[in-house]
Design an enzyme around this catalytic site. Structure first.
Site, mmCIF file in Angstrom:
data_model
loop_
_atom_site.group_PDB
_atom_site.id
_atom_site.type_symbol
_atom_site.label_atom_id
_atom_site.label_comp_id
_atom_site.label_asym_id
_atom_site.label_seq_id
_atom_site.Cartn_x
_atom_site.Cartn_y
_atom_site.Cartn_z
ATOM 1 C CD GLU A 1 -13.412 -27.510 12.078
ATOM 2 O OE1 GLU A 1 -12.752 -27.408 13.123
ATOM 3 O OE2 GLU A 1 -14.643 -27.567 12.049
ATOM 4 N NE ARG B 1 -8.435 -27.883 14.378
ATOM 5 C CZ ARG B 1 -7.602 -27.047 14.948
ATOM 6 N NH1 ARG B 1 -6.734 -26.388 14.220
ATOM 7 N NH2 ARG B 1 -7.618 -26.872 16.266
ATOM 8 C CG HIS C 1 -20.315 -27.153 21.066
ATOM 9 N ND1 HIS C 1 -19.655 -26.724 19.942
ATOM 10 C CD2 HIS C 1 -19.349 -27.547 21.932
ATOM 11 C CE1 HIS C 1 -18.346 -26.841 20.118
ATOM 12 N NE2 HIS C 1 -18.134 -27.341 21.315
ATOM 13 C CE LYS D 1 -6.580 -30.126 18.333
ATOM 14 N NZ LYS D 1 -7.349 -29.396 19.313
ATOM 15 C CD GLU E 1 -12.606 -33.094 23.816
ATOM 16 O OE1 GLU E 1 -12.584 -33.729 22.737
ATOM 17 O OE2 GLU E 1 -13.168 -31.988 23.950
ATOM 18 C CG HIS F 1 -16.844 -31.268 19.971
ATOM 19 N ND1 HIS F 1 -16.338 -32.547 20.040
ATOM 20 C CD2 HIS F 1 -15.960 -30.481 20.660
ATOM 21 C CE1 HIS F 1 -15.203 -32.535 20.726
ATOM 22 N NE2 HIS F 1 -14.950 -31.309 21.112
ATOM 23 C CG HIS G 1 -15.837 -28.931 26.329
ATOM 24 N ND1 HIS G 1 -16.663 -28.472 25.336
ATOM 25 C CD2 HIS G 1 -14.801 -29.558 25.686
ATOM 26 C CE1 HIS G 1 -16.163 -28.792 24.154
ATOM 27 N NE2 HIS G 1 -15.028 -29.441 24.331
ATOM 28 C CE LYS H 1 -11.141 -25.784 15.416
ATOM 29 N NZ LYS H 1 -12.260 -26.755 15.470
ATOM 30 C CG ASN I 1 -15.409 -29.916 15.938
ATOM 31 O OD1 ASN I 1 -14.905 -29.611 17.010
ATOM 32 N ND2 ASN I 1 -15.273 -29.184 14.852
ATOM 33 N NE ARG J 1 -3.874 -3.649 13.583
ATOM 34 C CZ ARG J 1 -3.441 -2.410 13.738
ATOM 35 N NH1 ARG J 1 -2.169 -2.178 13.959
ATOM 36 N NH2 ARG J 1 -4.271 -1.408 13.647
HETATM 37 P P1 NAD Z 1 -11.362 -25.706 32.585
HETATM 38 O O1 NAD Z 1 -10.372 -24.875 31.923
HETATM 39 O O2 NAD Z 1 -12.610 -25.056 33.079
HETATM 40 O O3 NAD Z 1 -10.661 -26.480 33.794
HETATM 41 C C1 NAD Z 1 -11.433 -27.339 34.569
HETATM 42 C C2 NAD Z 1 -11.359 -27.001 36.059
HETATM 43 O O4 NAD Z 1 -10.176 -27.550 36.609
HETATM 44 C C3 NAD Z 1 -11.331 -25.530 36.376
HETATM 45 O O5 NAD Z 1 -12.035 -25.302 37.564
HETATM 46 C C4 NAD Z 1 -9.847 -25.271 36.602
HETATM 47 O O6 NAD Z 1 -9.594 -24.141 37.395
HETATM 48 C C5 NAD Z 1 -9.432 -26.532 37.275
HETATM 49 N N1 NAD Z 1 -8.023 -26.921 37.141
HETATM 50 C C6 NAD Z 1 -7.254 -26.803 36.041
HETATM 51 N N2 NAD Z 1 -6.085 -27.408 36.237
HETATM 52 C C7 NAD Z 1 -6.101 -27.906 37.483
HETATM 53 C C8 NAD Z 1 -5.196 -28.644 38.255
HETATM 54 N N3 NAD Z 1 -4.031 -29.056 37.742
HETATM 55 N N4 NAD Z 1 -5.525 -28.979 39.508
HETATM 56 C C9 NAD Z 1 -6.731 -28.624 40.028
HETATM 57 N N5 NAD Z 1 -7.653 -27.942 39.341
HETATM 58 C C10 NAD Z 1 -7.340 -27.595 38.072
HETATM 59 O O7 NAD Z 1 -11.854 -26.899 31.630
HETATM 60 P P2 NAD Z 1 -11.082 -27.845 30.595
HETATM 61 O O8 NAD Z 1 -11.834 -29.106 30.616
HETATM 62 O O9 NAD Z 1 -9.637 -27.846 30.822
HETATM 63 O O10 NAD Z 1 -11.324 -27.111 29.201
HETATM 64 C C11 NAD Z 1 -12.617 -26.947 28.677
HETATM 65 C C12 NAD Z 1 -12.586 -25.786 27.709
HETATM 66 O O11 NAD Z 1 -11.708 -26.105 26.637
HETATM 67 C C13 NAD Z 1 -13.932 -25.490 27.105
HETATM 68 O O12 NAD Z 1 -14.170 -24.106 27.137
HETATM 69 C C14 NAD Z 1 -13.788 -25.958 25.671
HETATM 70 O O13 NAD Z 1 -14.583 -25.232 24.777
HETATM 71 C C15 NAD Z 1 -12.340 -25.743 25.411
HETATM 72 N N6 NAD Z 1 -11.782 -26.596 24.353
HETATM 73 C C16 NAD Z 1 -11.067 -25.990 23.386
HETATM 74 C C17 NAD Z 1 -10.488 -26.744 22.396
HETATM 75 C C18 NAD Z 1 -9.596 -26.093 21.370
HETATM 76 O O14 NAD Z 1 -9.222 -26.743 20.399
HETATM 77 N N7 NAD Z 1 -9.230 -24.847 21.564
HETATM 78 C C19 NAD Z 1 -10.638 -28.133 22.392
HETATM 79 C C20 NAD Z 1 -11.378 -28.732 23.407
HETATM 80 C C21 NAD Z 1 -11.944 -27.940 24.399
HETATM 81 N N1 GLY Z 2 -11.087 -29.620 19.417
HETATM 82 C C1 GLY Z 2 -11.384 -29.481 18.030
HETATM 83 C C2 GLY Z 2 -10.276 -28.901 17.238
HETATM 84 O O1 GLY Z 2 -9.256 -28.543 17.736
HETATM 85 O O2 GLY Z 2 -10.424 -28.775 16.044
#
Ligand code: NAD
Ligand code: GLY
Length: 370
Positions: free
Chosen positions: A243, A247, A258, A233, A191, A254, A271, A149, A251, A127
């Site tokens: 949100e 907030r 998406h 942010k 982003e 997005h 992404h 998030k 997006n 939890r």
């Molecule tokens: P990812 O986590 O898939 O990383 C991208 C790639 O780079 C992967 O293959 C990873 O292993 C590699 N990698 C990471 N760090 C590295 C480094 N320092 N050196 C070499 N390789 C490295 O993708 P991302 O772009 O970081 O994140 C995308 C995800 O984030 C999506 O799932 C998206 O939905 C999510 N997201 C969430 C929020 C939120 O607010 N929570 C906001 C934006 C995106």
């Molecule tokens: N990336 C969108 C949010 O954090 O709200």
């Protein structure tokens, strides 16, 4: 302080008893001060993936080991396609098989996929246990590690199962970006660029002036981009953590993005690539709604191209491409009773959420896809 640590910046997220700091700097992973004042526990669990583990797991383990009796690691398969129940369960399997108690601190070492999944695991294990974000992609340093998030994907929709759950700290070591592949750097820049049109046109102008330096991974340029993105942010999340309204502007791009990710299958487009292209579509929609001129859309497109990003959407369904996008967008979390809500630009630097006529949305998709 080790010689390679040239600076440390901090950005605060103000959320009452859930407030925390984002630390930004070079060499933070191995810098002891980064890890002072961590949540106290006997045990820590590093969650990472098979790409990042060989690069940074040992340095993080060494740095946090003085604070815990035991430091365990779970290594997940890499990729957006693994942001699912099965992979999430690997985290729970590791926590339970190691006898981790409800004080155990999770460390999310990786990009947004690792961060979102670790956050969701932390929100639900016993939890709720504390977690620290250690983002290693540009995208995760400027966006996903901040704001709480957390989620996994469902085959029918992106980030559909998750929770709002804040980390205790975010540590952005800019040095980790040196190993980031070029395509991932570009995805992160999408982003970064997003923050200009929605909230800060002077920042957009700064990005335009510094895009070549950012693409060349100039440390000062990256540091400013990460810090300013996190400040914006933090400003948004501090006003609307869950949100209820504001907030949603984060997006921008997005809703269309998406649809690209889910429509093509998770992981085919990154992404950030999908978001960049989605921003072009959302800007075009804003133009057709009479909110911005065509020159603004063209300006955004030029910047995205300079950042190495695609600006034309994929054709997912040759028979009815727009219909395919729209079907996905009806599942978007902002949709109300199937009515799609779009983040549109209300004027440069200002975003809002609104609906749009189906015919107009179809025309935008048809005009913006290859
Ligand atoms: P990812 O986590 O898939 O990383 C991208 C790639 O780079 C992967 O293959 C990873 O292993 C590699 N990698 C990471 N760090 C590295 C480094 N320092 N050196 C070499 N390789 C490295 O993708 P991302 O772009 O970081 O994140 C995308 C995800 O984030 C999506 O799932 C998206 O939905 C999510 N997201 C969430 C929020 C939120 O607010 N929570 C906001 C934006 C995106
Ligand atoms: N990336 C969108 C949010 O954090 O709200």
């Amino acid at each position: 302080m080790p010689e390679h640590t040239t600076f440390i910046e901090q950005v605060a997220i103000s959320l009452d008893d859930r407030s925390y700091d984002i630390h930004i700097g070079q060499g933070l992973l191995s810098h002891p001060e980064t890890w002072s004042g961590l949540p106290q526990a006997q045990t820590a669990m590093i969650v990472t993936n098979d790409t990042i583990a060989p690069l940074y797991e040992a340095v993080l383990r060494n740095a946090i080991s003085p604070h815990y009796k035991q430091v365990h690691t779970v290594v997940l398969p890499d990729g957006e396609a693994h942001k699912d129940w099965q992979t999430l369960n690997l985290i729970f399997d590791a926590l339970l098989s190691k006898g981790c108690d409800r004080k155990t601190v999770l460390f999310a070492l990786g990009g947004g996929v690792v961060g979102d999944m670790t956050g969701f695991a932390a929100a639900s294990y016993m939890r709720g246990v504390p977690f620290i974000q250690v983002p290693t992609t540009l995208l995760s340093q400027v966006d996903s590690s901040v704001g709480g998030k957390t989620a996994i994907n469902h085959p029918l929709g992106k980030n559909m199962i998750g929770a709002f759950y804040q980390p205790r700290r975010v540590v952005c070591d800019l040095g980790t970006l040196k190993t980031l592949p070029r395509r991932e750097l570009s995805a992160g820049l999408a982003e970064v660029i997003k923050y200009g049109p929605i909230a800060d046109m002077p920042f957009m102008e700064w990005i335009e002036a510094n895009i070549d330096a950012l693409m060349a991974q100039d440390p000062k340029a990256l540091a400013h981009a990460v810090k300013r993105s996190c400040e914006i942010k933090a400003w948004v999340v501090g006003q609307d953590e869950r949100e209820a309204g504001l907030r949603a502007i984060l997006n921008f791009g997005h809703t269309f993005g998406h649809a690209i990710e889910a429509g093509l299958g998770f992981g085919v487009w990154l992404h950030g690539e999908a978001v960049g292209c989605g921003m072009v579509m959302a800007a075009e929609l804003s133009h057709r709604l009479g909110k911005v001129d065509a020159a603004f859309v063209a300006r955004l497109k030029i910047l995205l191209v300079r950042a190495g990003l695609p600006v034309r959407g994929p054709v997912i369904d040759a028979a009815d491409n727009a219909g395919h996008y729209i079907a996905h967008m009806r599942l978007d979390k902002k949709a109300e009773a199937g009515d799609i809500k779009f983040v549109v630009i209300d004027g440069p630097g200002l975003a809002t959420v609104c609906g749009a006529p189906d015919d107009m949305v179809r025309d935008v998709i048809n005009a913006c896809c290859a």
